[in-house]
Design a protein around this motif. Structure first.
Motif, PDB file in Angstrom:
ATOM      1  N   ILE A  21       1.034  -1.148   0.006  1.00 46.34           N
ATOM      2  CA  ILE A  21       0.060  -0.054  -0.049  1.00 46.34           C
ATOM      3  C   ILE A  21       0.873   1.166  -0.030  1.00 46.34           C
ATOM      4  O   ILE A  21       0.652   2.201  -0.760  1.00 46.34           O
ATOM      5  N   ALA A  22       1.925   1.319   0.646  1.00 47.96           N
ATOM      6  CA  ALA A  22       2.725   2.450   0.721  1.00 47.96           C
ATOM      7  C   ALA A  22       3.432   2.697  -0.447  1.00 47.96           C
ATOM      8  O   ALA A  22       3.703   3.675  -1.043  1.00 47.96           O
ATOM      9  N   VAL A  25       1.146   4.130  -2.896  1.00 50.82           N
ATOM     10  CA  VAL A  25       0.674   5.463  -2.526  1.00 50.82           C
ATOM     11  C   VAL A  25       1.663   6.377  -2.966  1.00 50.82           C
ATOM     12  O   VAL A  25       1.697   7.577  -3.422  1.00 50.82           O
ATOM     13  N   VAL A  29       1.589   9.480  -5.685  1.00 54.15           N
ATOM     14  CA  VAL A  29       2.300  10.888  -5.055  1.00 54.15           C
ATOM     15  C   VAL A  29       3.287  11.298  -5.956  1.00 54.15           C
ATOM     16  O   VAL A  29       3.264  12.462  -6.462  1.00 54.15           O
TER      17      VAL A  29
END
Length: 188
Positions: A21-22, A25, A29
């Motif tokens: 997930i990180a 993301v 970004v």
């Protein structure tokens, strides 16, 4: 599986999920921000030429291989000893029950039912519990209420015969691909 193995599985799963997930993301970004499309990276010194490098990678490989073998062994279902001591009020003798034979008899009893094509069973230790695991293959046209009654009766008989209060049971039903009762006869 034991509770420690299950807890470790869940922890590793959560850590891997959070890392994915990180990473997702961060990718989104980075894509949406006005950062340049070219990154300049400074490479660290090359440690692979050091004299300790082959020993360190060899030791890490052994540790990872042993961890993988432990992981596989921890996920295998454990068969248990089928002999259990029964409490007796008769003299000084000892009574034993053979759980494997009782589960095999329950499976044979289920196989004789017209709705059930085949049944087998075993006794395993699952999450610290003693489990009589019955597996049945039922006909596609089987009446599930009749199957439920037969399975419930077989489980009740199994518990009555063995008399083990800590025994649990699990019944897994599989549906056969073709119906043996309505299939046309084969001409040879």
């Amino acid at each position: 599986m034991r509770r420690g193995v299950i807890a470790l599985d869940r922890t590793v799963g959560v850590v891997v999920a959070l890392a994915l997930i990180a990473a997702g993301v961060l990718a989104v970004v980075w894509w949406h921000s006005g950062t340049p499309h070219q990154l300049t990276l400074h490479t660290p010194p090359d440690r692979t030429q050091a004299t300790w490098w082959p020993w360190a990678t060899g030791a890490a490989g052994v540790v990872v291989a042993l961890l993988g073998l432990w992981w596989l062994a921890a996920h295998l279902p454990r068969r248990v000893n089928g002999r259990f001591h029964l409490t007796s009020r008769v003299g000084a003798g000892r009574l034993f029950a053979d759980a494997h034979a009782a589960v095999a008899a329950a499976a044979a009893d289920l196989s004789a039912h017209p709705e059930i094509r085949d049944a087998s069973g075993r006794v395993v230790a699952d999450r610290g519990e003693l489990v009589a695991d019955l597996q049945c293959t039922i006909e596609p046209s089987a009446d599930l209420e009749k199957v439920r009654v037969a399975v419930t009766q077989a489980a009740a008989d199994l518990h009555a015969v063995l008399g083990l209060p800590r025994l649990r049971h699990r019944v897994r039903l599989r549906v056969a691909r073709n119906d043996r009762t309505t299939a046309p006869p084969r001409v040879v």
